[in-house]
Design a protein around this motif. Structure first.
Motif, PDB file in Angstrom:
ATOM      1  N   LYS A 125       0.819  -1.220   0.000  1.00  0.00           N
ATOM      2  CA  LYS A 125       0.000   0.000   0.000  1.00  0.00           C
ATOM      3  C   LYS A 125       0.849   1.264   0.000  1.00  0.00           C
ATOM      4  O   LYS A 125       0.508   2.267  -0.636  1.00  0.00           O
ATOM      5  N   PHE A 126       1.993   1.183   0.678  1.00  0.00           N
ATOM      6  CA  PHE A 126       2.797   2.393   0.853  1.00  0.00           C
ATOM      7  C   PHE A 126       4.060   2.370  -0.006  1.00  0.00           C
ATOM      8  O   PHE A 126       4.623   1.314  -0.306  1.00  0.00           O
ATOM      9  N   LYS A 127       4.522   3.580  -0.371  1.00  0.00           N
ATOM     10  CA  LYS A 127       5.718   3.765  -1.214  1.00  0.00           C
ATOM     11  C   LYS A 127       6.908   3.021  -0.602  1.00  0.00           C
ATOM     12  O   LYS A 127       7.152   3.096   0.603  1.00  0.00           O
ATOM     13  N   SER A 188      -0.735   4.127  -2.079  1.00  0.00           N
ATOM     14  CA  SER A 188      -0.369   5.428  -1.528  1.00  0.00           C
ATOM     15  C   SER A 188       0.978   5.894  -2.077  1.00  0.00           C
ATOM     16  O   SER A 188       1.906   5.103  -2.248  1.00  0.00           O
ATOM     17  N   ALA A 189       1.072   7.191  -2.348  1.00  0.00           N
ATOM     18  CA  ALA A 189       2.324   7.794  -2.838  1.00  0.00           C
ATOM     19  C   ALA A 189       3.297   8.059  -1.687  1.00  0.00           C
ATOM     20  O   ALA A 189       4.445   8.438  -1.904  1.00  0.00           O
ATOM     21  N   CYS A 190       2.795   7.845  -0.449  1.00  0.00           N
ATOM     22  CA  CYS A 190       3.640   8.156   0.720  1.00  0.00           C
ATOM     23  C   CYS A 190       4.149   6.861   1.354  1.00  0.00           C
ATOM     24  O   CYS A 190       3.517   5.810   1.245  1.00  0.00           O
ATOM     25  N   SER A 191       5.267   6.996   2.050  1.00  0.00           N
ATOM     26  CA  SER A 191       5.833   5.800   2.694  1.00  0.00           C
ATOM     27  C   SER A 191       5.341   5.652   4.129  1.00  0.00           C
ATOM     28  O   SER A 191       5.398   4.593   4.712  1.00  0.00           O
ATOM     29  N   GLY A 192       4.831   6.753   4.692  1.00  0.00           N
ATOM     30  CA  GLY A 192       4.441   6.693   6.102  1.00  0.00           C
ATOM     31  C   GLY A 192       2.950   6.464   6.266  1.00  0.00           C
ATOM     32  O   GLY A 192       2.294   5.967   5.364  1.00  0.00           O
ATOM     33  N   GLU A 193       2.448   6.869   7.408  1.00  0.00           N
ATOM     34  CA  GLU A 193       1.050   6.618   7.718  1.00  0.00           C
ATOM     35  C   GLU A 193       0.115   7.507   6.876  1.00  0.00           C
ATOM     36  O   GLU A 193      -1.017   7.161   6.623  1.00  0.00           O
TER      37      GLU A 193
END
Ligand SMILES: N/C(=N\S(N)(=O)=O)N1CCCC1
Ligand SMILES: [Zn+2]
Length: 218
Positions: A125-127, A188-193
């Motif tokens: 889901k995350f980067k 998601s384009a983000c690695s965090g929450e």
């Protein structure tokens, strides 16, 4: 043009990752061959495949046909192993890469091959996240039954947009479901929450300029 021919291996446990701009399957296949058609005498080897999509199914492809966009576009990225020693070197030359583009049309039938990708997306889901695809993947199964195509000399569609791609875009789309595209948009384009969904990741077409577009009705 000579007939375009391709030969791929079936592989399991291919790695799929969230690049922050979409999903990418790393599929370096020394045993694969793409040749003929607009590729002259050189042999091109599969490196990876990924796809592009839009916020709605009215857009998403990176090529348009008479102004019409498709809901998405799959790219099978190959590099010229006859002339160059690495993918990175090949990407510095006009005949370095060959990308097969396959349009997505939305229909009622789930695409079984694309579902093998979709079924892993909850794990990436995350980067930066990656996982292995348990199913056997045969890249041939992503291609349409009709093998007519357009071809032209172009570029990568993401920066630095090197002008190193022999584009081969199949005329016939393959069918995916809206739900499969919805799953793409949940990455998601983000690695965090924080969640910044990758709702679209296509580059609009650029002017053809003085480039020649050729076609082959296989
Ligand atoms: N932009 C790209 N492919 S594409 N969208 O032009 O087929 N790539 C960037 C690095 C390797 C492939
Ligand atoms: Zn692409």
């Amino acid at each position: 043009m000579k007939k375009l021919t391709f030969a791929y291996e079936s592989q399991s446990d291919l790695r799929i990752l969230n690049t922050g701009h979409g999903w990418k399957v790393e599929a370096p296949q020394s045993g694969s061959r793409l040749e003929g058609g607009p590729l002259g005498e050189d042999i091109y080897q599969l490196e990876q495949f990924h796809c592009h999509w839009g916020e709605t199914s009215a857009e998403g492809s990176e090529h348009t046909v008479d102004g019409r966009a498709y809901a998405g576009e799959l790219h099978l990225v190959h590099w010229n192993t006859t002339k160059y020693q690495s993918f990175a070197e090949a990407a510095q030359h006009p005949d370095g890469l060959a990308v097969l583009g396959v349009f997505f049309d939305v229909g009622n039938e789930s695409n079984d091959e694309i579902e093998k990708i979709v079924s892993t997306l909850s794990e990436i889901k995350f980067k930066g996240q990656f996982t292995d695809i348990p199913d056997v993947i045969d890249p041939t199964t992503f291609l349409p039954s009709g093998l007519g195509y357009w071809t032209y000399l172009g570029s990568l569609t993401t920066p630095p947009c090197n002008e190193c791609v022999i584009w081969i875009v199949y005329k016939e789309p393959i069918t995916v479901t809206e739900e499969q595209l919805v799953q793409f948009r949940c990455l998601s384009a983000c690695s965090g929450e924080a969640e910044e969904f990758i709702v679209k990741n296509y580059r609009p077409p650029q002017p053809l300029g003085n480039r020649a577009l050729r076609e082959c009705n296989a």
